[in-house]
Write a protein that holds these residues in place. Structure first.
Motif, PDB file in Angstrom:
ATOM      1  N   LEU A   1      48.563  63.681  58.601  1.00 24.39           N
ATOM      2  CA  LEU A   1      48.496  63.445  57.203  1.00 24.39           C
ATOM      3  C   LEU A   1      47.739  64.640  56.249  1.00 24.39           C
ATOM      4  CD1 LEU A   1      48.080  59.675  57.470  1.00 24.39           C
ATOM      5  CD2 LEU A   1      50.203  60.652  56.581  1.00 24.39           C
ATOM      6  N   ARG A   2      46.654  64.805  56.948  1.00 17.75           N
ATOM      7  CA  ARG A   2      45.637  66.070  56.268  1.00 17.75           C
ATOM      8  C   ARG A   2      46.473  67.215  56.095  1.00 17.75           C
ATOM      9  NH1 ARG A   2      39.733  64.184  58.887  1.00 17.75           N
ATOM     10  NH2 ARG A   2      39.496  62.711  57.479  1.00 17.75           N
ATOM     11  N   ASP A   3      47.312  67.578  57.026  1.00 17.35           N
ATOM     12  CA  ASP A   3      48.103  68.784  57.161  1.00 17.35           C
ATOM     13  C   ASP A   3      49.130  68.781  55.975  1.00 17.35           C
ATOM     14  OD1 ASP A   3      46.630  70.023  59.213  1.00 17.35           O
ATOM     15  OD2 ASP A   3      48.394  69.406  60.665  1.00 17.35           O
ATOM     16  N   SER A   4      49.824  67.476  55.908  1.00 13.79           N
ATOM     17  CA  SER A   4      50.743  67.270  54.739  1.00 13.79           C
ATOM     18  C   SER A   4      50.137  67.312  53.531  1.00 13.79           C
ATOM     19  CB  SER A   4      51.332  65.865  54.786  1.00 13.79           C
ATOM     20  OG  SER A   4      52.351  65.565  56.027  1.00 13.79           O
ATOM     21  N   ILE A   5      48.857  66.797  53.403  1.00  9.33           N
ATOM     22  CA  ILE A   5      48.052  67.029  52.351  1.00  9.33           C
ATOM     23  C   ILE A   5      47.780  68.450  51.926  1.00  9.33           C
ATOM     24  CG2 ILE A   5      45.720  66.662  50.940  1.00  9.33           C
ATOM     25  CD1 ILE A   5      45.989  63.689  52.429  1.00  9.33           C
ATOM     26  N   ASP A   6      47.072  69.173  52.796  1.00  5.84           N
ATOM     27  CA  ASP A   6      46.938  70.619  52.480  1.00  5.84           C
ATOM     28  C   ASP A   6      48.313  71.175  52.180  1.00  5.84           C
ATOM     29  OD1 ASP A   6      44.473  70.013  53.616  1.00  5.84           O
ATOM     30  OD2 ASP A   6      44.582  70.940  55.622  1.00  5.84           O
ATOM     31  N   ASN A   7      49.479  71.048  52.792  1.00 10.18           N
ATOM     32  CA  ASN A   7      50.517  71.741  52.142  1.00 10.18           C
ATOM     33  C   ASN A   7      51.071  71.361  50.842  1.00 10.18           C
ATOM     34  OD1 ASN A   7      51.085  72.917  54.657  1.00 10.18           O
ATOM     35  ND2 ASN A   7      52.307  71.354  55.510  1.00 10.18           N
ATOM     36  N   ILE A   8      50.785  70.148  50.316  1.00 13.05           N
ATOM     37  CA  ILE A   8      50.975  69.826  49.199  1.00 13.05           C
ATOM     38  C   ILE A   8      49.973  70.288  48.141  1.00 13.05           C
ATOM     39  CG2 ILE A   8      51.009  67.805  47.364  1.00 13.05           C
ATOM     40  CD1 ILE A   8      51.960  65.911  50.133  1.00 13.05           C
ATOM     41  N   ASP A   9      48.838  70.489  48.269  1.00 17.05           N
ATOM     42  CA  ASP A   9      47.641  71.247  47.756  1.00 17.05           C
ATOM     43  C   ASP A   9      48.308  72.663  47.367  1.00 17.05           C
ATOM     44  OD1 ASP A   9      46.191  69.048  47.519  1.00 17.05           O
ATOM     45  OD2 ASP A   9      44.698  69.461  48.933  1.00 17.05           O
ATOM     46  N   ALA A  10      48.721  73.278  48.574  1.00 18.05           N
ATOM     47  CA  ALA A  10      49.088  74.567  48.493  1.00 18.05           C
ATOM     48  C   ALA A  10      50.261  74.767  47.453  1.00 18.05           C
ATOM     49  CB  ALA A  10      49.409  75.312  49.542  1.00 18.05           C
ATOM     50  N   ALA A  11      51.060  73.835  47.540  1.00 12.03           N
ATOM     51  CA  ALA A  11      52.446  73.841  46.622  1.00 12.03           C
ATOM     52  C   ALA A  11      52.065  73.651  45.221  1.00 12.03           C
ATOM     53  CB  ALA A  11      53.204  72.733  47.235  1.00 12.03           C
ATOM     54  N   VAL A  12      50.869  72.612  45.141  1.00  9.32           N
ATOM     55  CA  VAL A  12      50.496  72.501  43.562  1.00  9.32           C
ATOM     56  C   VAL A  12      49.759  73.619  42.831  1.00  9.32           C
ATOM     57  CG1 VAL A  12      48.690  71.214  42.339  1.00  9.32           C
ATOM     58  CG2 VAL A  12      50.156  69.977  43.852  1.00  9.32           C
ATOM     59  N   VAL A  13      49.118  74.336  43.672  1.00  9.95           N
ATOM     60  CA  VAL A  13      48.360  75.570  43.302  1.00  9.95           C
ATOM     61  C   VAL A  13      49.540  76.739  42.882  1.00  9.95           C
ATOM     62  CG1 VAL A  13      46.995  77.720  43.802  1.00  9.95           C
ATOM     63  CG2 VAL A  13      46.227  75.514  44.552  1.00  9.95           C
ATOM     64  N   HIS A  14      50.520  77.015  43.790  1.00  6.73           N
ATOM     65  CA  HIS A  14      51.713  77.870  43.457  1.00  6.73           C
ATOM     66  C   HIS A  14      52.533  77.375  42.278  1.00  6.73           C
ATOM     67  CE1 HIS A  14      50.925  80.670  46.865  1.00  6.73           C
ATOM     68  NE2 HIS A  14      50.710  79.581  47.476  1.00  6.73           N
ATOM     69  N   MET A  15      52.735  76.260  41.962  1.00  5.34           N
ATOM     70  CA  MET A  15      53.276  75.513  40.885  1.00  5.34           C
ATOM     71  C   MET A  15      52.332  75.962  39.672  1.00  5.34           C
ATOM     72  SD  MET A  15      56.362  74.856  41.669  1.00  5.34           S
ATOM     73  CE  MET A  15      56.695  73.929  40.242  1.00  5.34           C
ATOM     74  N   LEU A  16      51.166  75.748  39.787  1.00  5.26           N
ATOM     75  CA  LEU A  16      50.475  75.881  38.599  1.00  5.26           C
ATOM     76  C   LEU A  16      50.145  77.371  38.164  1.00  5.26           C
ATOM     77  CD1 LEU A  16      47.249  73.260  39.122  1.00  5.26           C
ATOM     78  CD2 LEU A  16      48.788  73.506  37.251  1.00  5.26           C
ATOM     79  N   ALA A  17      50.343  78.427  39.270  1.00  4.63           N
ATOM     80  CA  ALA A  17      50.100  79.684  38.920  1.00  4.63           C
ATOM     81  C   ALA A  17      51.570  79.978  38.523  1.00  4.63           C
ATOM     82  CB  ALA A  17      50.108  80.316  40.279  1.00  4.63           C
ATOM     83  N   GLU A  18      52.697  79.572  38.621  1.00  6.60           N
ATOM     84  CA  GLU A  18      53.918  79.799  37.921  1.00  6.60           C
ATOM     85  C   GLU A  18      53.918  79.217  36.440  1.00  6.60           C
ATOM     86  OE1 GLU A  18      56.758  81.550  39.013  1.00  6.60           O
ATOM     87  OE2 GLU A  18      55.388  82.199  40.500  1.00  6.60           O
ATOM     88  N   ARG A  19      53.363  78.117  36.324  1.00  3.59           N
ATOM     89  CA  ARG A  19      53.359  77.604  35.137  1.00  3.59           C
ATOM     90  C   ARG A  19      52.289  78.344  34.108  1.00  3.59           C
ATOM     91  NH1 ARG A  19      51.397  74.411  31.251  1.00  3.59           N
ATOM     92  NH2 ARG A  19      52.296  72.343  30.630  1.00  3.59           N
ATOM     93  N   PHE A  20      51.404  78.718  34.700  1.00  2.00           N
ATOM     94  CA  PHE A  20      50.621  79.681  33.801  1.00  2.00           C
ATOM     95  C   PHE A  20      51.131  80.941  33.456  1.00  2.00           C
ATOM     96  CE2 PHE A  20      47.379  76.419  34.388  1.00  2.00           C
ATOM     97  CZ  PHE A  20      46.700  76.570  33.099  1.00  2.00           C
ATOM     98  N   LYS A  21      51.937  81.587  34.243  1.00  2.00           N
ATOM     99  CA  LYS A  21      52.681  82.778  34.072  1.00  2.00           C
ATOM    100  C   LYS A  21      53.574  82.732  32.947  1.00  2.00           C
ATOM    101  CE  LYS A  21      52.668  84.753  38.996  1.00  2.00           C
ATOM    102  NZ  LYS A  21      53.608  84.920  40.162  1.00  2.00           N
ATOM    103  N   CYS A  22      54.437  81.575  33.130  1.00  2.00           N
ATOM    104  CA  CYS A  22      55.119  81.209  31.592  1.00  2.00           C
ATOM    105  C   CYS A  22      54.293  80.960  30.433  1.00  2.00           C
ATOM    106  CB  CYS A  22      55.862  79.769  31.997  1.00  2.00           C
ATOM    107  SG  CYS A  22      57.285  80.100  33.332  1.00  2.00           S
TER     108      CYS A  22
END
Length: 112
Positions: A22-43
């Motif tokens: 479960l913690r590994d899944s949370i870590d993966n989701i957190d990484a995806a959130v950070v990458h999505m936020l980075a893309e959002r801020f590029k826009c």
């Protein structure tokens, strides 16, 4: 960033394995959130440059209100607390506006 299981020596190994999974899944989701936020801020940086070039205001209260309402509705349908979703988006919007103000200032001063 998975938390060590050393703090729970009495727990069953199956429980520890599930906790790790479960913690590994949370870590993966957190990484995806950070990458999505980075893309959002590029826009939003591109939006800020466009606004600055055309002397549009950094903030758009109407758009912001629509986005908050939209995100609250999405949160409700996803069974996420809409108040939390609104706080999260309000934080992001404030940061975007700060960036847009800086871009506008840089453009006005010829440093963009």
């Amino acid at each position: 960033m998975t938390t060590s299981n050393a703090a729970t020596p009495d727990a069953d190994s199956a429980v520890l394995d599930e906790l790790t999974r479960l913690r590994d899944s949370i870590d993966n989701i957190d990484a995806a959130v950070v990458h999505m936020l980075a893309e959002r801020f590029k826009c939003t940086q591109q939006v800020g440059r466009l606004k600055a070039e055309h002397r549009l205001p950094p903030a758009d209260p109407g758009r912001e209100a629509r986005q908050i309402a939209r995100l609250r509705a999405l949160a409700e349908s996803a069974k996420l607390d809409p108040a939390f979703a609104e706080k999260f988006l309000t934080f992001i919007i404030a940061e975007v506006i700060r960036h847009h103000e800086r871009i506008a200032d840089d453009t006005a001063n010829g440093t963009a």
